[in-house]
Write a protein that holds these residues in place. Sequence first.
Motif, PDB file in Angstrom:
ATOM      1  N   GLY A 259       0.773  -1.390   0.152  1.00  0.00           N
ATOM      2  CA  GLY A 259      -0.022   0.117  -0.079  1.00  0.00           C
ATOM      3  C   GLY A 259       0.847   1.146  -0.031  1.00  0.00           C
ATOM      4  O   GLY A 259       1.816   1.223   0.633  1.00  0.00           O
ATOM      5  N   PHE A 260       0.448   2.153  -0.580  1.00  0.00           N
ATOM      6  CA  PHE A 260       0.942   3.557  -0.621  1.00  0.00           C
ATOM      7  C   PHE A 260      -0.004   4.763  -0.316  1.00  0.00           C
ATOM      8  O   PHE A 260      -0.888   4.882  -1.049  1.00  0.00           O
ATOM      9  CB  PHE A 260       1.843   3.831  -2.156  1.00  0.00           C
ATOM     10  N   LYS A 261       0.191   5.340   0.697  1.00  0.00           N
ATOM     11  CA  LYS A 261      -0.913   6.244   1.418  1.00  0.00           C
ATOM     12  C   LYS A 261      -0.900   7.723   0.424  1.00  0.00           C
ATOM     13  O   LYS A 261       0.485   8.334   0.407  1.00  0.00           O
ATOM     14  CB  LYS A 261      -0.858   6.563   2.675  1.00  0.00           C
ATOM     15  N   ALA A 262      -1.932   8.036  -0.128  1.00  0.00           N
ATOM     16  CA  ALA A 262      -1.841   9.220  -0.899  1.00  0.00           C
ATOM     17  C   ALA A 262      -3.088  10.261  -0.345  1.00  0.00           C
ATOM     18  O   ALA A 262      -4.244   9.792  -0.453  1.00  0.00           O
ATOM     19  CB  ALA A 262      -2.263   9.058  -2.436  1.00  0.00           C
ATOM     20  N   ILE A 263      -2.874  11.479   0.136  1.00  0.00           N
ATOM     21  CA  ILE A 263      -3.801  12.428   0.819  1.00  0.00           C
ATOM     22  C   ILE A 263      -3.559  13.669   0.067  1.00  0.00           C
ATOM     23  O   ILE A 263      -2.576  13.949  -0.536  1.00  0.00           O
ATOM     24  CB  ILE A 263      -3.613  12.376   2.143  1.00  0.00           C
ATOM     25  N   SER A 264      -4.673  14.321   0.005  1.00  0.00           N
ATOM     26  CA  SER A 264      -4.777  15.648  -0.887  1.00  0.00           C
ATOM     27  C   SER A 264      -3.714  16.588  -0.652  1.00  0.00           C
ATOM     28  O   SER A 264      -3.420  17.160  -1.456  1.00  0.00           O
ATOM     29  CB  SER A 264      -6.323  16.235  -0.570  1.00  0.00           C
ATOM     30  N   GLU A 265      -3.296  16.862   0.629  1.00  0.00           N
ATOM     31  CA  GLU A 265      -2.477  17.512   1.031  1.00  0.00           C
ATOM     32  C   GLU A 265      -1.014  17.461   0.400  1.00  0.00           C
ATOM     33  O   GLU A 265      -0.358  18.231   0.324  1.00  0.00           O
ATOM     34  CB  GLU A 265      -2.088  17.720   2.566  1.00  0.00           C
ATOM     35  N   THR A 266      -0.748  16.267  -0.073  1.00  0.00           N
ATOM     36  CA  THR A 266       0.687  16.019  -0.862  1.00  0.00           C
ATOM     37  C   THR A 266       0.211  15.912  -2.270  1.00  0.00           C
ATOM     38  O   THR A 266       0.735  16.403  -3.030  1.00  0.00           O
ATOM     39  CB  THR A 266       1.040  14.685  -0.318  1.00  0.00           C
ATOM     40  N   VAL A 267      -0.776  14.783  -2.614  1.00  0.00           N
ATOM     41  CA  VAL A 267      -1.038  14.441  -3.978  1.00  0.00           C
ATOM     42  C   VAL A 267      -1.346  15.606  -4.831  1.00  0.00           C
ATOM     43  O   VAL A 267      -1.227  15.829  -5.978  1.00  0.00           O
ATOM     44  CB  VAL A 267      -2.127  13.276  -4.169  1.00  0.00           C
ATOM     45  N   GLU A 268      -1.908  16.711  -4.055  1.00  0.00           N
ATOM     46  CA  GLU A 268      -2.478  17.918  -4.985  1.00  0.00           C
ATOM     47  C   GLU A 268      -1.541  19.044  -4.679  1.00  0.00           C
ATOM     48  O   GLU A 268      -1.808  20.360  -5.387  1.00  0.00           O
ATOM     49  CB  GLU A 268      -3.967  18.506  -4.501  1.00  0.00           C
ATOM     50  N   SER A 269      -0.508  18.675  -4.317  1.00  0.00           N
ATOM     51  CA  SER A 269       0.647  19.894  -4.014  1.00  0.00           C
ATOM     52  C   SER A 269       1.821  19.714  -5.432  1.00  0.00           C
ATOM     53  O   SER A 269       1.717  18.963  -6.087  1.00  0.00           O
ATOM     54  CB  SER A 269       1.412  19.884  -2.856  1.00  0.00           C
TER      55      SER A 269
END
Length: 743
Positions: free
Chosen positions: A198-208
């Motif tokens: 698994g590889f966690k992707a949240i908006s604070e990073t993926v949308e930066s």
Amino acid sequence: MTTLAVALDDKYTLRQGRVYLTGIQALVRLPIIQRQRDRAAGLNTGGFISGYRGSPLGGYDLALGQARKLLEAENIRFQPGVNEDLAATSVWGSQQVNLFPGANVDGVFGIWYGKAPGVDRSLDALKHANSAGTSALGGVLMLLGDDHGGVSSTLVSQSEQVLIAAMIPVLNPSTIQEYVDFGLLGIALSRYSGCWVGFKAISETVESSGSISVDPERLDIVIPDDFPMPAGGLGIRDPDPLVEQERRLHGPKMAAIAAFARANGLDRQIWPSPRARVGIVTSGKAYRDVREALIDLGIDEARARELGLTLYKVGLSWPLETQGAITFALGLEEIVVIEEKRGLIEDQLTKALYHVAQRPTIVGKCDELGQVLLPSQGTLNPLLVAQVLGRRLLARVDDARLRQALQRVNERAARAAPTPAALVRTPFFCSGCPHNRSTKLPDGSRAGAGIGCHGMAMFMPERRTSAITHMGGEGANWIGQAPFTGTRHIFQNLGDGTYYHSGLLAIRAAAAAGVNITYKILFNDAVAMTGGQPHDGPLNAALITQQVAAEGARKIYVLTDEPDKYPADTQFAPGTLVRHRDQLEEVQRELQDIPGLTVLVYDQACAAEKRRKRKRGLYPDPPRRVVINDRVCEGCGDCSEKSNCMAVKPVETEFGRKRGIDQSDCNKDFSCLEGFCPSFVTVEGAVVRKAAALATPDGAGLFAGLPSPALPALDQPYDVLVTGIGGSGVITVGALLGMAAHI
């Protein structure tokens, strides 16, 4: 100062050096780098990517589609999934290629992507696939789109616990650079351990966005020398008894994961110091919060050494590699675990240190007395983290500078504390949106909500729409209500994207149960809620009628704003009736009186997509405009009532409030014309005149009198706050500033 020569395609094509890209684009570049590394190692591999869109990974499939030629040149196939669990099964199939004759590659690395609800619905497939294992020259990386703040979801989400149930390890990157580095490490870990990763992707990073190194050789991935690989390896095999799969997964696979984490430094100590007495353990986005909190407290590496503070950054949040964690904890008096949502690392760390003789105090979600320290609901922010860390440090170190810094943080936090909003910005349909009309109901009836833009009808009390379900369950909740209520019938809204994803099965369930329900399938020819993306396969109104007829629909209508667009030989299901959308009221009244399953297909293109396509010359643009003569308008609001359109706006005049059409917002739906009003004027063949530029009398411009801003010195970082809402250019301004810094 030197500047770089850059091109927009650098993010995918520049062989080495630094490129500027977003988190989404980094995840597109990742498989290209993996293929380049494999080729350099003498391997002939392929790549396979499948999944289903959803915020914060809503734009991933769009970016993959735009880069399709570059991906295919590297033997990487992108195939969007009809839904998440079928996509997971497809990726599982990519790991089976070399079990059978005819393989033309040494292995296939796979990437699955999905929003957290997609992880939930796919658990059966994930358990099977992870238990079976991965190819030794393939490997699978799972991109987990988690919405910690519930910004664009029906539930606040966190995927780690679901993956733990499937015994899938989870990487938690903190930066865009780690999106590439951890992605490569994740595929290597999957190959080595035989597990999906698994590889966690949240908006604070993926949308930066940011500037990162893309050199394929920059990462030296180490094969552990302290783990004896079992005979036959840990990868997928055929045949493979279930009990043997379990034995490998619970035993050597978990040991292999720990060995790989140690060998490659997935978890690492920051600011090591023999004098350290307080340790911070953190991971992912929370690590960035910690670093910003420490800046707010005036703590750099030198100050940390003075205060007896050290950090431990966890890259593999489950299963925690315990040898490194125990080594870090030795000699510490206290460990503060900073992590978002439900505690994950804290519980593992507590268990790992339970038998250590001189174990430190461990706090995280709660303090020693069980009082909440860092809440599991909502999201963390640097100010909250700074307050917690400042208090914990001052309890052990009496430091005047730290006390002053904490006081400043507390003052900032007080100023930033949320206050009740004077105005609430309620989501609403776009101008000309088909849902403005399609979600209307006859008096006395009600409708079930569903996933999609049409769900905003729940915010409109007059639409009597409620009881939203998970994606694909629309209407199935009525099966459990119908036997126990005097309500005889309901309407159920169902978007075409959800219909294709899984909604057809809910229609089958309703037919099987024999309940009285009318499905309103809202066909707007796009998966609009994620930005106007196409369906993941062939779908049109005629095909929908054939499918629902086969499921047992007793009566089918197609309503459209353009009935004449269907040729006489259109392959509608037998008995299907096509009517203009103006007949919605009478058609719904007829359908609600028919026992069993009935279907209304409401066919009207998404207004936002019409607008985008018209700008590119891909959709007819009627040479027609509607205006309101405010001298005639009496301000009754009937036009707003008929159209529900945001382009119909109040206009203040000397004779009171009237109505006007905002031409910049109008999408030419023309529903506003359906009232009886002599103030409306239609103009044929006209073009909207651009407003003249504003200027001062001296011609110097409206802003000539404003003083130039005082530019901060560059000896310290500073922030630029860009205000606005989606669509107002906020992301564009941020990207321009970031690209300028990159150049």
